[in-house]
Structures are given as structure tokens and as C-alpha cells.
Design a protein around this motif. Structure first.
Motif, PDB file in Angstrom:
ATOM      1  N   GLU A 245     -11.073  21.967  18.909  1.00  9.17           N
ATOM      2  CA  GLU A 245     -11.447  21.090  17.804  1.00  9.17           C
ATOM      3  C   GLU A 245     -10.539  19.865  17.743  1.00  9.17           C
ATOM      4  O   GLU A 245     -10.994  18.736  17.523  1.00  9.17           O
ATOM      5  CB  GLU A 245     -11.380  21.864  16.498  1.00  9.17           C
ATOM      6  CG  GLU A 245     -11.850  21.069  15.282  1.00  9.17           C
ATOM      7  CD  GLU A 245     -11.804  21.883  14.009  1.00  9.17           C
ATOM      8  OE1 GLU A 245     -11.982  21.275  12.932  1.00  9.17           O
ATOM      9  OE2 GLU A 245     -11.597  23.103  14.095  1.00  9.17           O
ATOM     10  N   ALA A 248     -11.493  17.550  20.573  1.00  8.57           N
ATOM     11  CA  ALA A 248     -12.743  16.839  20.288  1.00  8.57           C
ATOM     12  C   ALA A 248     -12.516  15.724  19.276  1.00  8.57           C
ATOM     13  O   ALA A 248     -13.068  14.622  19.399  1.00  8.57           O
ATOM     14  CB  ALA A 248     -13.789  17.823  19.776  1.00  8.57           C
ATOM     15  N   LYS A 249     -11.692  15.992  18.264  1.00 13.66           N
ATOM     16  CA  LYS A 249     -11.387  14.983  17.257  1.00 13.66           C
ATOM     17  C   LYS A 249     -10.658  13.810  17.875  1.00 13.66           C
ATOM     18  O   LYS A 249     -10.957  12.640  17.587  1.00 13.66           O
ATOM     19  CB  LYS A 249     -10.556  15.609  16.147  1.00 13.66           C
ATOM     20  CG  LYS A 249     -10.224  14.651  15.002  1.00 13.66           C
ATOM     21  CD  LYS A 249      -9.449  15.376  13.910  1.00 13.66           C
ATOM     22  CE  LYS A 249      -9.117  14.405  12.764  1.00 13.66           C
ATOM     23  NZ  LYS A 249      -8.359  15.102  11.683  1.00 13.66           N
ATOM     24  N   GLU A 251     -10.842  12.898  20.952  1.00 12.34           N
ATOM     25  CA  GLU A 251     -11.794  12.195  21.813  1.00 12.34           C
ATOM     26  C   GLU A 251     -12.689  11.274  20.995  1.00 12.34           C
ATOM     27  O   GLU A 251     -12.959  10.132  21.390  1.00 12.34           O
ATOM     28  CB  GLU A 251     -12.629  13.217  22.584  1.00 12.34           C
ATOM     29  CG  GLU A 251     -13.581  12.586  23.589  1.00 12.34           C
ATOM     30  CD  GLU A 251     -14.351  13.626  24.366  1.00 12.34           C
ATOM     31  OE1 GLU A 251     -15.305  13.229  25.073  1.00 12.34           O
ATOM     32  OE2 GLU A 251     -14.022  14.823  24.246  1.00 12.34           O
ATOM     33  N   ARG A 252     -13.137  11.762  19.796  1.00  5.17           N
ATOM     34  CA  ARG A 252     -13.969  10.915  18.935  1.00  5.17           C
ATOM     35  C   ARG A 252     -13.195   9.689  18.463  1.00  5.17           C
ATOM     36  O   ARG A 252     -13.724   8.582  18.414  1.00  5.17           O
ATOM     37  CB  ARG A 252     -14.466  11.735  17.739  1.00  5.17           C
ATOM     38  CG  ARG A 252     -15.499  12.796  18.087  1.00  5.17           C
ATOM     39  CD  ARG A 252     -16.228  13.280  16.840  1.00  5.17           C
ATOM     40  NE  ARG A 252     -15.303  13.829  15.853  1.00  5.17           N
ATOM     41  CZ  ARG A 252     -14.965  15.114  15.797  1.00  5.17           C
ATOM     42  NH1 ARG A 252     -15.451  15.956  16.685  1.00  5.17           N
ATOM     43  NH2 ARG A 252     -14.132  15.550  14.858  1.00  5.17           N
ATOM     44  N   GLU A 253     -11.947   9.915  18.081  1.00  7.19           N
ATOM     45  CA  GLU A 253     -11.149   8.791  17.605  1.00  7.19           C
ATOM     46  C   GLU A 253     -10.880   7.789  18.717  1.00  7.19           C
ATOM     47  O   GLU A 253     -10.877   6.569  18.496  1.00  7.19           O
ATOM     48  CB  GLU A 253      -9.825   9.309  17.026  1.00  7.19           C
ATOM     49  CG  GLU A 253      -9.998  10.069  15.719  1.00  7.19           C
ATOM     50  CD  GLU A 253      -8.676  10.549  15.162  1.00  7.19           C
ATOM     51  OE1 GLU A 253      -7.667  10.472  15.897  1.00  7.19           O
ATOM     52  OE2 GLU A 253      -8.651  11.012  14.001  1.00  7.19           O
ATOM     53  N   ALA A 255     -12.881   7.232  21.296  1.00  7.77           N
ATOM     54  CA  ALA A 255     -14.131   6.513  21.543  1.00  7.77           C
ATOM     55  C   ALA A 255     -14.368   5.458  20.463  1.00  7.77           C
ATOM     56  O   ALA A 255     -14.827   4.341  20.741  1.00  7.77           O
ATOM     57  CB  ALA A 255     -15.296   7.498  21.596  1.00  7.77           C
ATOM     58  N   ALA A 256     -14.031   5.806  19.217  1.00 11.88           N
ATOM     59  CA  ALA A 256     -14.202   4.836  18.132  1.00 11.88           C
ATOM     60  C   ALA A 256     -13.273   3.648  18.307  1.00 11.88           C
ATOM     61  O   ALA A 256     -13.645   2.498  18.022  1.00 11.88           O
ATOM     62  CB  ALA A 256     -13.929   5.521  16.789  1.00 11.88           C
ATOM     63  N   ARG A 266     -12.670   5.335  11.171  1.00  9.23           N
ATOM     64  CA  ARG A 266     -12.482   6.459  12.090  1.00  9.23           C
ATOM     65  C   ARG A 266     -12.048   7.701  11.370  1.00  9.23           C
ATOM     66  O   ARG A 266     -12.473   8.806  11.629  1.00  9.23           O
ATOM     67  CB  ARG A 266     -11.447   6.073  13.175  1.00  9.23           C
ATOM     68  CG  ARG A 266     -11.923   4.982  14.102  1.00  9.23           C
ATOM     69  CD  ARG A 266     -11.128   5.022  15.408  1.00  9.23           C
ATOM     70  NE  ARG A 266      -9.679   4.907  15.177  1.00  9.23           N
ATOM     71  CZ  ARG A 266      -9.035   3.727  15.126  1.00  9.23           C
ATOM     72  NH1 ARG A 266      -9.720   2.581  15.206  1.00  9.23           N
ATOM     73  NH2 ARG A 266      -7.735   3.715  14.969  1.00  9.23           N
ATOM     74  N   ARG A 269     -14.881   9.300   9.522  1.00  7.75           N
ATOM     75  CA  ARG A 269     -15.781  10.025  10.415  1.00  7.75           C
ATOM     76  C   ARG A 269     -15.139  11.307  10.934  1.00  7.75           C
ATOM     77  O   ARG A 269     -15.807  12.303  11.162  1.00  7.75           O
ATOM     78  CB  ARG A 269     -16.177   9.148  11.611  1.00  7.75           C
ATOM     79  CG  ARG A 269     -17.076   7.998  11.228  1.00  7.75           C
ATOM     80  CD  ARG A 269     -17.499   7.204  12.455  1.00  7.75           C
ATOM     81  NE  ARG A 269     -18.173   8.103  13.422  1.00  7.75           N
ATOM     82  CZ  ARG A 269     -18.562   7.686  14.605  1.00  7.75           C
ATOM     83  NH1 ARG A 269     -18.342   6.453  15.006  1.00  7.75           N
ATOM     84  NH2 ARG A 269     -19.170   8.525  15.415  1.00  7.75           N
ATOM     85  N   GLY A 270     -13.783  11.247  11.119  1.00  3.96           N
ATOM     86  CA  GLY A 270     -13.105  12.455  11.600  1.00  3.96           C
ATOM     87  C   GLY A 270     -13.114  13.519  10.552  1.00  3.96           C
ATOM     88  O   GLY A 270     -13.063  14.673  10.867  1.00  3.96           O
TER      89      GLY A 270
END
Length: 270
Positions: A245, A248-249, A251-253, A255-256, A266, A269-270
Motif C-alpha cells: 500500500e 502504491a501510494k 507511485e501515485r504521488e 505520477a502526480a 496529491r 488524492r492520496g
């Protein structure tokens, strides 16, 4: 999923469809139970280490009636078996307990001058253990479950999450308690009425059969019980899920950030 995690069928109950895979799972679970009991109670070598010092003592005393020589010989044998385990880097818990038990018997017999007192600490320990099995079972925390829980990697999960195993541990603890009480009911009268050699030989004879009966009953109860819950595997899975988790978090940050999204957005969204 390990064999400990797989469901088993009760003895004599056919799996749905007669599947060979389920039969194999039952066999694996029982094999694991056998291995765990063998490890927990010391196996054949542990039984030899339990019997041999008392056998040496009563044999020598029967021949020469020399308390000091008999006691020292029994203690020496216990120490030698412990040293052998240390040299081979084997598990020493059973050998250590044997040395301490024999040492207590030697000290007690030397202090009182009565050879029968060599056996008294072990008899009192047996009585205390029998009461411990019964009392803990009545309290809802059977001692055999406390002993075997870590061996099966389930710790105390059987108390609240696995009622079938708690029932099996309860039956097994009753078996151990009653068998040990029956053994005490034979030995303590002999302590008062019989001579040292008679008591010693009866003790040697009663070392293994009651133990094997209790271990066999424990195996029967556990082999029919549900498989243990591997709490160590659960903790490892939870840690891996948490790490995944977090990854993944991150990675999302990341990408943002590449897309030029503001930091506040960001975080929302996280």
C-alpha cells in the motif's frame, strides 16, 4: 497456503466427491501434527534421557545399596547426555530438565539420607503437572494448548478464533491431567509402603507407557481438529500488504508530480 492452513476432514469422513487432494491434505495435516508432538515432547531420544538416570540409580542401588554411588552415577549420566547434546548442537531443553530433575533428587536424598527421596522431587513435579493440566483446563486455557500453540505457529489464536482446536486441547489436557494423577495414585502409596528398589523399578516401568498414552490421545484429538491458524503467516501477510500500500501510494504521488499536479491535490488524492 501451507498444509497447516488447509481444511481437514474428520477421521472416517469422506471428502466431497472422494477427492484425492483432500485426502492428501488430511494426511499432511496429521503428519504435521505428529512432527510437532515429536518435537514438543522430545521424541525417542528425549524418552531415553528421561528414563536412563532413574534406571542407572535403581540398578546400582539394587546391587550394592550404596546411596551416594547410585546418586552420583545417575547424575553423571545426565550430565554426559547434556554434554553430548551441546557438542552436537542439538536442542538441550529436555537434557537440561533431566539434569535439574536428577540433581534435585540427588540433593534431597543426600540431605535426608533416605534413598527413596531420590524419587520424591520427580513425583511431586508429576503431581504438580497433573494439577496444572486440570486447573488450566477448568480455567479455559488448557495447558497443552499453551505448550503446543507456538509449535503450531498459532500461539493463542485457538482460544477465540478456532473453537474446534480449543475443544481438542481441552480433551488432551484432561487426558494428561488424569493420566498423571493415576500415575501419582500408584507411586505415592509405594513411597510410603515399598522399599527403595521396589519403588524405583515401578517408577522406571511407569516412565514411558503413561507418557505414550497421553501423547497418542493428544495426537488423536488434534488429528480430528480443524487446522491451526498460522498467526505468523498472517502477520507477514499484513506487513507485506502494508508495504504494498505504501509503495502504491508513493507511485501515485510520483505520477502526480510528473503531471504537474499541486502537492495539496496529491495529498487529497492520496
Amino acid at each position: 497456503m501451507t498444509s497447516l492452513d488447509k481444511p481437514t476432514q474428520d477421521a472416517g469422513q469422506s471428502p466431497p466427491g472422494g477427492g484425492r487432494e483432500d485426502d492428501g491434505q488430511v494426511h499432511d495435516s496429521r503428519a504435521v501434527t505428529e512432527a510437532a508432538l515429536f518435537e514438543a515432547f522430545g521424541g525417542i531420544r528425549g524418552m531415553v534421557e528421561t528414563v536412563l538416570p532413574g534406571l542407572i540409580f535403581v540398578t546400582i542401588f539394587t546391587i550394592n545399596k550404596d546411596l551416594h554411588f547410585s546418586a552420583i552415577a545417575a547424575l553423571a549420566v545426565s550430565v554426559i547426555m547434556l554434554v553430548v547434546r551441546l557438542l552436537r548442537k542439538d536442542t538441550v531443553k529436555h537434557a537440561f530438565s533431566g539434569v535439574f530433575g536428577v540433581a534435585f533428587g540427588v540433593v534431597f536424598a543426600m540431605f535426608t539420607g533416605n534413598a527413596k527421596d531420590f524419587y520424591l522431587p520427580g513425583m511431586l513435579y508429576t503431581l504438580g503437572l497433573a494439577l496444572a493440566y486440570i486447573i488450566t483446563t477448568l480455567a479455559g486455557v488448557p495447558l497443552i494448548g499453551l505448550m503446543l500453540g507456538p509449535v503450531f505457529k498459532e500461539n493463542l489464536s485457538w482460544r477465540t478464533r478456532n473453537p474446534g482446536r480449543k475443544k481438542a486441547y481441552t480433551k488432551a489436557s484432561w487426558a494428561w491431567g488424569l493420566i498423571l494423577l493415576a500415575k501419582c495414585a500408584i507411586l505415592f502409596p509405594l513411597y510410603w509402603w515399598a522399599d527403595t528398589t521396589q519403588l524405583g523399578w515401578v517408577l522406571v516401568i511407569l516412565k514411558i507407557p503413561p507418557f505414550l498414552l497421553a501423547v497418542w490421545l493428544t495426537w488423536v484429538f488434534l488429528a480430528k481438529a480443524p487446522p491451526p491458524i498460522d498467526v505468523f503467516a498472517e502477520m507477514e501477510a499484513a506487513e507485506k500488504a502494508e508495504e504494498a500500500e505504501k509503495a502504491a501510494k508513493a507511485e501515485r504521488e510520483g505520477a502526480a508530480a510528473e503531471n504537474g499536479e499541486p502537492a495539496a491535490g496529491r495529498h487529497r488524492r492520496g
